[in-house]
Design a protein around this motif. Structure first.
Motif, PDB file in Angstrom:
ATOM      1  N   LEU A  50      47.650  29.835 -42.605  1.00 26.67           N
ATOM      2  CA  LEU A  50      47.369  30.744 -41.791  1.00 26.67           C
ATOM      3  C   LEU A  50      48.722  30.953 -40.773  1.00 26.67           C
ATOM      4  O   LEU A  50      48.947  29.829 -40.142  1.00 26.67           O
ATOM      5  N   VAL A  51      48.732  32.353 -40.081  1.00 19.30           N
ATOM      6  CA  VAL A  51      49.737  32.538 -39.612  1.00 19.30           C
ATOM      7  C   VAL A  51      49.007  33.209 -38.311  1.00 19.30           C
ATOM      8  O   VAL A  51      48.328  34.334 -38.458  1.00 19.30           O
ATOM      9  N   VAL A  52      49.025  32.821 -37.038  1.00 15.76           N
ATOM     10  CA  VAL A  52      48.218  33.275 -35.821  1.00 15.76           C
ATOM     11  C   VAL A  52      49.304  33.832 -34.879  1.00 15.76           C
ATOM     12  O   VAL A  52      50.019  33.011 -34.407  1.00 15.76           O
ATOM     13  N   GLY A  72      40.571  24.326 -42.772  1.00 11.88           N
ATOM     14  CA  GLY A  72      41.309  23.281 -43.624  1.00 11.88           C
ATOM     15  C   GLY A  72      42.682  23.921 -43.992  1.00 11.88           C
ATOM     16  O   GLY A  72      43.352  23.285 -44.922  1.00 11.88           O
ATOM     17  N   LEU A  73      42.981  24.828 -43.570  1.00  9.36           N
ATOM     18  CA  LEU A  73      44.543  25.383 -44.087  1.00  9.36           C
ATOM     19  C   LEU A  73      45.479  25.079 -43.038  1.00  9.36           C
ATOM     20  O   LEU A  73      45.255  25.101 -41.860  1.00  9.36           O
ATOM     21  N   PRO A  74      46.737  24.993 -43.223  1.00  5.78           N
ATOM     22  CA  PRO A  74      47.796  24.525 -42.400  1.00  5.78           C
ATOM     23  C   PRO A  74      47.829  26.042 -41.666  1.00  5.78           C
ATOM     24  O   PRO A  74      47.696  27.120 -41.683  1.00  5.78           O
ATOM     25  N   ILE A  75      48.203  25.750 -40.046  1.00  5.18           N
ATOM     26  CA  ILE A  75      48.460  26.879 -39.078  1.00  5.18           C
ATOM     27  C   ILE A  75      49.626  26.894 -38.533  1.00  5.18           C
ATOM     28  O   ILE A  75      50.087  25.885 -38.049  1.00  5.18           O
ATOM     29  N   ARG A  76      50.419  28.081 -38.717  1.00  4.27           N
ATOM     30  CA  ARG A  76      51.624  28.569 -37.940  1.00  4.27           C
ATOM     31  C   ARG A  76      51.067  29.392 -36.803  1.00  4.27           C
ATOM     32  O   ARG A  76      50.650  30.526 -36.921  1.00  4.27           O
ATOM     33  N   VAL A 114      45.458  37.356 -37.132  1.00  6.39           N
ATOM     34  CA  VAL A 114      45.142  36.051 -37.901  1.00  6.39           C
ATOM     35  C   VAL A 114      45.810  36.443 -39.388  1.00  6.39           C
ATOM     36  O   VAL A 114      45.109  37.575 -40.132  1.00  6.39           O
ATOM     37  N   LEU A 115      46.769  35.959 -40.152  1.00  5.70           N
ATOM     38  CA  LEU A 115      47.222  36.434 -41.393  1.00  5.70           C
ATOM     39  C   LEU A 115      46.975  35.204 -42.201  1.00  5.70           C
ATOM     40  O   LEU A 115      47.371  34.254 -42.059  1.00  5.70           O
ATOM     41  N   LEU A 116      46.330  35.545 -43.250  1.00  4.85           N
ATOM     42  CA  LEU A 116      46.073  34.591 -44.508  1.00  4.85           C
ATOM     43  C   LEU A 116      47.271  34.717 -45.321  1.00  4.85           C
ATOM     44  O   LEU A 116      47.464  36.032 -45.827  1.00  4.85           O
ATOM     45  N   GLU A 137      35.137  33.054 -45.790  1.00  3.96           N
ATOM     46  CA  GLU A 137      36.138  33.518 -46.296  1.00  3.96           C
ATOM     47  C   GLU A 137      37.478  32.706 -46.538  1.00  3.96           C
ATOM     48  O   GLU A 137      37.836  32.734 -47.715  1.00  3.96           O
ATOM     49  N   LEU A 138      37.926  32.274 -45.466  1.00  2.00           N
ATOM     50  CA  LEU A 138      39.165  31.353 -45.629  1.00  2.00           C
ATOM     51  C   LEU A 138      38.876  30.076 -46.135  1.00  2.00           C
ATOM     52  O   LEU A 138      39.587  29.538 -47.055  1.00  2.00           O
TER      53      LEU A 138
END
Length: 149
Positions: A50-52, A72-76, A114-116, A137-138
């Protein structure tokens, strides 16, 4: 023998008008494009992440951070523009002119965005309208990527 000067009516070409109209509307409705590669950034991509992108104008987005962390995804975290805004403990935001250029290159139209992302390409984007339903969804996307590895 001289001819009298006659002014010809100047009419803009239809193509020129079309391009001007598309350009004007394109600027007003700039949106992140799905499938587009991320512009240069300082982190090493980690598959699905995820890019926030957020700014100080977003107000309190603590609930958003909590929801994103639960996926549960890495966040940038990317904090573009000039005024720093906080992130949750453990997340180091990317700030400064390069972060602002990154955001503008993506054509983000509203913060928070928020970008997946999968392998450096945008799979989905929410701009200013991320909801609790998007978390499911994520989570599903994360479970699908873990089961396919």
């Amino acid at each position: 023998m001289s001819r009298p000067f006659t002014r010809l009516p100047i009419r803009p070409a239809p193509l020129t008008l079309l391009l001007l109209a598309l350009g004007a509307f394109g600027l007003a409705s700039a949106r992140v494009r799905l499938g587009e590669a991320l512009p240069p950034h300082p982190w090493k991509s980690s598959g699905r992440e995820l890019v926030v992108l957020y700014s100080h104008d977003c107000g309190d987005i603590g609930a958003l951070w909590g929801a994103l962390e639960s996926a549960g995804l890495p966040i940038r975290a990317v904090n573009p523009e000039e005024t720093p805004a906080p992130t949750p403990a453990g997340l180091m935001p990317w700030r400064g002119d390069a972060a602002t250029e990154f955001s503008r290159s993506l054509k983000v139209s509203a913060y928070p965005a928020v970008l997946l992302v999968q392998d450096g390409r945008v799979l989905n984007a929410w701009e200013g309208d991320f909801t609790a339903g998007n978390i499911e969804e994520l989570r599903g996307a994360n479970q699908n990527s873990q089961s396919s590895e």
